[in-house]
Design a protein around this motif. Structure first.
Motif, PDB file in Angstrom:
ATOM      1  N   ALA A 155       0.794  -1.224   0.000  1.00 37.61           N
ATOM      2  CA  ALA A 155       0.000   0.000   0.000  1.00 37.61           C
ATOM      3  C   ALA A 155       0.826   1.275   0.000  1.00 37.61           C
ATOM      4  CB  ALA A 155      -0.947  -0.003   1.200  1.00 37.61           C
TER       5      ALA A 155
ATOM      6  N   HIS B  33      -2.220   0.677  -3.838  1.00 36.59           N
ATOM      7  CA  HIS B  33      -2.235   1.862  -2.977  1.00 36.59           C
ATOM      8  C   HIS B  33      -3.666   2.229  -2.602  1.00 36.59           C
ATOM      9  CE1 HIS B  33      -1.301   5.628  -1.175  1.00 36.59           C
ATOM     10  NE2 HIS B  33      -2.172   6.222  -1.951  1.00 36.59           N
ATOM     11  N   THR B  34      -4.107   1.795  -1.425  1.00 38.43           N
ATOM     12  CA  THR B  34      -5.423   2.198  -0.958  1.00 38.43           C
ATOM     13  C   THR B  34      -5.396   2.164   0.563  1.00 38.43           C
ATOM     14  OG1 THR B  34      -7.774   1.735  -1.071  1.00 38.43           O
ATOM     15  CG2 THR B  34      -6.332  -0.147  -1.214  1.00 38.43           C
ATOM     16  N   THR B  35      -6.104   3.117   1.185  1.00 34.58           N
ATOM     17  CA  THR B  35      -5.914   3.302   2.629  1.00 34.58           C
ATOM     18  C   THR B  35      -6.530   2.195   3.472  1.00 34.58           C
ATOM     19  OG1 THR B  35      -7.802   4.786   2.540  1.00 34.58           O
ATOM     20  CG2 THR B  35      -5.622   5.795   2.630  1.00 34.58           C
ATOM     21  N   ILE B  36      -7.474   1.433   2.923  1.00 30.58           N
ATOM     22  CA  ILE B  36      -8.116   0.419   3.768  1.00 30.58           C
ATOM     23  C   ILE B  36      -7.249  -0.831   3.919  1.00 30.58           C
ATOM     24  CG2 ILE B  36      -9.430  -0.951   2.099  1.00 30.58           C
ATOM     25  CD1 ILE B  36     -11.840  -0.647   4.008  1.00 30.58           C
TER      26      ILE B  36
ATOM     27  N   PRO C 149      -4.541  -1.808   5.542  1.00 32.45           N
ATOM     28  CA  PRO C 149      -4.151  -2.404   6.841  1.00 32.45           C
ATOM     29  C   PRO C 149      -5.257  -3.203   7.537  1.00 32.45           C
ATOM     30  CG  PRO C 149      -3.251  -0.211   6.632  1.00 32.45           C
ATOM     31  CD  PRO C 149      -4.153  -0.400   5.457  1.00 32.45           C
ATOM     32  N   PRO C 150      -6.414  -2.604   7.859  1.00 32.00           N
ATOM     33  CA  PRO C 150      -7.409  -3.437   8.547  1.00 32.00           C
ATOM     34  C   PRO C 150      -7.970  -4.540   7.658  1.00 32.00           C
ATOM     35  CG  PRO C 150      -8.326  -1.275   8.080  1.00 32.00           C
ATOM     36  CD  PRO C 150      -6.883  -1.216   7.722  1.00 32.00           C
TER      37      PRO C 150
ATOM     38  N   MET D  30     -15.433  -1.664  -0.979  1.00 34.50           N
ATOM     39  CA  MET D  30     -14.926  -0.292  -0.839  1.00 34.50           C
ATOM     40  C   MET D  30     -13.879   0.005  -1.895  1.00 34.50           C
ATOM     41  SD  MET D  30     -16.366   1.533   1.220  1.00 34.50           S
ATOM     42  CE  MET D  30     -17.918   0.736   1.494  1.00 34.50           C
ATOM     43  N   GLU D  31     -12.961  -0.965  -2.092  1.00 39.20           N
ATOM     44  CA  GLU D  31     -11.913  -0.763  -3.091  1.00 39.20           C
ATOM     45  C   GLU D  31     -12.521  -0.501  -4.457  1.00 39.20           C
ATOM     46  OE1 GLU D  31      -7.902  -3.216  -2.435  1.00 39.20           O
ATOM     47  OE2 GLU D  31      -9.630  -4.422  -2.927  1.00 39.20           O
TER      48      GLU D  31
END
Lengths: 464, 435
Positions: free
Chosen positions: A253, A261-264, A266-267, A323-324
């Protein structure tokens, strides 16, 4: 609806009180016997599992030898897909490990007493899965004897690892994870090792178990220290459940690559790791509880609870996929949307849809009580989830790389027989280690299971 | 701890009902007063700006800010109740009723979104200016999502989900109190249990997209897949803190004594601590990944929060949401003593408001600054870039929405017992102990 008596409605899930975790009301001594005897005198099934595992380990040995002789050119890597199955397998195995730590640490903090029947074997699984995972980054360097270069050791070459690289953080994160998991597992084992020592019939066994039991005599003071250490280790291990796969997700990421590259991430990676780990726990325990006659300790209720965690984490993973996809479109960035449309409808669509059907659709069957209380159905489901989660990492890695920003360099990545041998062989390593664990250590935390039996309650036999 | 188990039948009336002489019986009236006062200040209060555009934009930003804050408390109540039923928790039964009151505010507070769907919405949502959007290819690309019609349709859906779930859980819990037999009470327990998993999915999706619609779309160029999770972390922090505040003061008024004990405060404190770390994890990951990749489309969102006073606000968010509560919630004893814990709870609720302020207000300043730049008023543009304007509208609408929340909360509070008296697991909760 109301006519049916409440008490009979669902004995596994009563509306008041809790179902007894250990069924059939065995005494403390009987529990010890039931867990220890298969270690002292393994059933035939153990050999039936061990021999094929050892054969697969041989495949791994062969593949590694070939790899070291010829180099990573024997793999299917190409340009632009220069990160192939090695990273896929690494992430897959690290993910598997997470269920063990979740069960041993987080469920402990959440007072989930059912964890006592499964934590020992799940933690063992964690350690072996991390060992499998570590093979891949080590071997993919092509010169594994130089792997210590990844550590910041002062040297005459003036070489220093790049602290800004998530690959280096991986080294720290996974090493910490392995160390703490091993410690946690070992601390939990001490009372049971003492039990094994006390039951030993030969000198060698008594000596071997005795050394590792560290002179445990079960005094109140021992227990007091033990419980404190256990709680502290649980607290320390809890952030590790999150941090390890978070760092692994950073490998992807922090880049600028669409699809990575996407902020979600990690979880989403953490949820996926727990998801795959629980599937592996089911894959291992469903046959073992039968072969070892432990169905009254690892009960249907335990399997159901784990199935529910699979449903939850599988749905979280589905949320992240959604979401992605949504944000890829919403971002208005054509490269971002291309990456996702290409995933679902491009040359690797088959892999994408295997992933979706195994990871998002198949766990939805757990909504049905019949499925989540059937060991056979859960076993099949767990295999699907294992497959799906391997494919998830494959999809993330390969589909984002194979069509890069320069269409003339687009290529289709295909693994070779040696890629396959490494993956299959790593299962050999995993199962061999697990069989050895079953052979020499009690697979159920005897002392902990006893604490959740009614006899352990201070109010037992007391009507106040 | 005590040798004897507490029994539900032994609970005294003054333990489990709102004392009619106490302030708690009149909270709803206080709420009405605050709401009237707040809306009056919000709409009629003075504004430091001269241009009508800026006045209106600031006013409705303040409105959105207050609205989102009150909504987060209601959403927190809903998700708390859902999770407790979903996991069959017993520790929380004694505190769950208070969360049910918070949950019940949701259908009423959510109505506050209606003005933003109508005319005034365009003061805060740039994408509502269709003629302007058509010149902006990045926003034009999302027109299928960001448009008036689908915004209204989605809001209708959120309202239906939130109201449907809240009213269903609230009603069943209320009816359970009056159940004539344990069988009937168990029936209501089963119903709530049955709805919980479906409710969780509906909650997750509606909260995520609601957050996209009302907050992320304030800067329509920016996007983050993590946004929904970030909002959830704040919502979860707020509800556990709210329970501590309300229960602490109920106990000061002589209610819930020996019903909610140090053991329950300890658990609530653990969740406050846990979600503090979770919020940090999510917030850090979001920031870190964007910082590291350094793509201008994403970084600009943080850039205009990193100037002048906005930077100070960002520091406040970091320290107030992570550093301070992390260290001040570590010790066991601090979580078990509600006289201490209540201060942390107040602080966390205050920081929830600040966090929403941090999410909602900078886009206003950013847009106002760009408009000023276009008009050639460089000094004004600099002002918006560097200074935070807290106006009467910000304060007024905060008070107003707290008032709306308290009205419904207070009404619900005085109309029911303080604990779900017939919940099959209440007795386990009364006797709950941490190991």
């Amino acid at each position: 609806m109301a006519t049916k008596a409440i008490k009979e409605r669902d004995p596994l899930d009563p509306v008041r009180g809790r179902k007894l975790l250990v069924e059939g009301g065995p005494s403390f001594h009987e529990v010890t016997e039931q867990v220890c005897v298969p270690v002292e005198d393994p059933p035939l099934a153990w050999w039936l599992a061990f021999i094929p595992s050892l054969a697969l380990l041989g495949v791994f040995g062969l593949a590694v030898t070939w790899l070291l002789w010829f180099g990573v050119g024997i793999w299917g890597l190409n340009n632009p897909v220069d990160w192939g199955w090695a990273i896929v397998n690494f992430v897959f195995w690290v993910g598997i490990g997470h269920a063990g730590t979740l069960i041993s640490a987080i469920l402990f903090l959440f007072r989930q007493q059912w964890r006592t029947a499964v934590n020992r074997s799940a933690e063992a699984m964690t350690i072996f899965a991390v060992i499998c995972a570590l093979q891949f980054p080590t071997l993919h360097t092509g010169r594994p004897w130089a792997i210590y270069w990844s550590l910041p050791i002062p040297n005459q070459m003036g070489m220093w690892p790049n602290f800004r690289s998530p690959l280096l953080w991986d080294v720290f994160a996974v090493a910490t994870y392995f160390t703490v998991s091993l410690l946690f597992w070992y601390v939990g084992l001490i009372p049971d090792l003492a039990t094994m020592r006390d039951r030993a019939t030969t000198k060698i066994r008594r000596l071997a178990y005795g050394i590792f039991a560290l002179g445990w005599r079960g005094s109140t003071r021992h227990w007091q220290h033990y419980e404190k250490a256990y709680l502290l280790l649980a607290g320390l291990a809890t952030p590790l459940v999150l941090s390890v796969h978070t760092i692994v997700s950073f490998d992807f990421a922090v880049s600028q690559l669409p699809g990575w590259h996407t902020t979600i991430f990690p979880p989403y990676f953490v949820a996926g790791a727990i998801f795959s780990g629980f599937a592996m726990v089911l894959t291992l325990l469903i046959p073992i509880r039968k072969w070892y006659g432990l169905e009254h300790i690892i009960t249907i209720k335990h399997l159901e609870n784990m199935a529910k965690i699979i449903l939850l984490t599988g749905s979280l993973v589905g949320y992240a996929y959604g979401m992605e996809f949504f944000i890829a479109w919403y971002s208005g960035n054509p490269y971002e949307s291309f990456a996702f449309v290409n995933r679902a409808f491009g040359p690797y669509a088959w892999a994408y849809w295997i992933m979706i059907s195994c990871n998002v659709i198949s766990p939805q069957l757990v909504w049905f009580k019949k499925v989540r209380r059937s060991p056979v159905a859960l076993f099949i489901l767990s295999i699907f989830v294992n497959i799906g989660m391997w494919f998830e990492r494959f999809v993330i890695t390969v589909t984002s790389l194979h069509r890069d920003f320069l269409p003339s360099s687009w290529d289709y990545y295909q693994p070779t027989i040696w890629d396959l041998a490494m993956l299959v062989g790593s299962f050999g390593l995993f199962f061999t280690l697990f069989c050895l664990f079953l052979r020499y250590l009690p697979m159920i935390a005897i002392a902990e299971v006893k604490t959740v039996m009614p006899e352990a309650d201070p109010h037992h036999g007391d009507d106040h | 701890m005590s040798a004897h188990k507490k029994k539900v039948a032994d609970l005294e009336d003054n333990q489990i009902t709102v004392d009619p002489g106490s302030i708690w019986a009149k909270v709803w009236m206080v709420g009405i007063g605050l709401a009237i006062l707040g809306f009056a200040i919000g709409f009629a209060g003075p504004s430091p700006f001269k241009e009508d555009d800026a006045i209106q934009a600031k006013l409705w930003t303040g409105y959105l800010n207050g609205f989102m804050f009150a909504l987060s408390l209601g959403l927190g109540g809903l998700v708390f109740v859902i999770i407790q039923h979903l996991v069959r928790a017993n520790w929380s039964v004694a505190v769950r009723r208070i969360a049910e009151h918070a949950m019940f505010t949701l259908p009423f507070v959510a109505l506050g979104g209606i003005p933003l769907l109508l005319g005034p919405g365009h003061h805060v949502f740039e994408w509502m200016h269709t003629e302007h959007v058509l010149h902006d290819p990045m926003i034009k690309a999302k027109l299928a999502y960001l448009n008036h019609g689908s915004f209204k349709a989605r809001f209708g859906l959120y309202l239906a989900i939130w109201s449907g779930l809240s009213i269903a859980f609230w009603n069943w819990s209320r009816k359970q109190d009056d159940a004539k037999s344990t069988e009937e009470a168990a029936e209501y327990a089963y119903k709530q249990r049955f709805l919980a998993p479906i409710g969780l999915i509906a909650f997750a999706l509606s909260m995520t997209f609601g957050a996209f619609d009302f907050m992320m779309s304030l800067d329509p160029h920016w996007f983050s897949t993590m946004y929904g999770v970030y909002i959830f972390a704040g919502v979860a922090l707020a509800i556990h803190s709210l329970l501590v505040v309300v229960i602490h003061f109920l106990q000061r008024g002589g209610m819930l004594k020996d019903v909610v004990t140090a053991e329950h405060f300890h658990d609530l404190g653990k969740f406050m601590f846990g979600f503090t770390v979770f919020w940090t994890y999510i917030g850090f990951s979001q920031y870190f990944l964007i910082w590291y990749a350094n793509i201008p489309e994403e970084t600009h969102w943080f850039m205009y929060r990193a100037h002048g006073q906005w930077l100070n606000l960002s520091y406040l968010v970091i320290f107030g949401r992570f550093v301070i509560p992390f260290f001040l919630l570590l010790r066991r004893g601090w979580k078990r003593n509600s006289n201490y814990l209540v201060w942390m709870a107040f602080w966390i609720i205050f920081m929830e408001f600040i966090d929403i302020f941090w999410l909602v207000q900078p886009p206003f300043a950013h847009h106002a600054a760009s408009r000023a730049e276009e008009a050639g008023a460089m000094e004004l543009a600099h002002h918006f870039h560097s200074y935070i304007n807290v106006t009467a509208a910000d304060v007024g609408f905060f008070v107003a929405f707290v008032g709306v929340f308290l009205t419904v909360f207070g009404y619900s509070l005085k109309s029911m017992k303080l604990v779900p008296i017939q919940d099959p697991r209440l007795e386990e909760s009364l006797n709950h102990e941490n190991f």
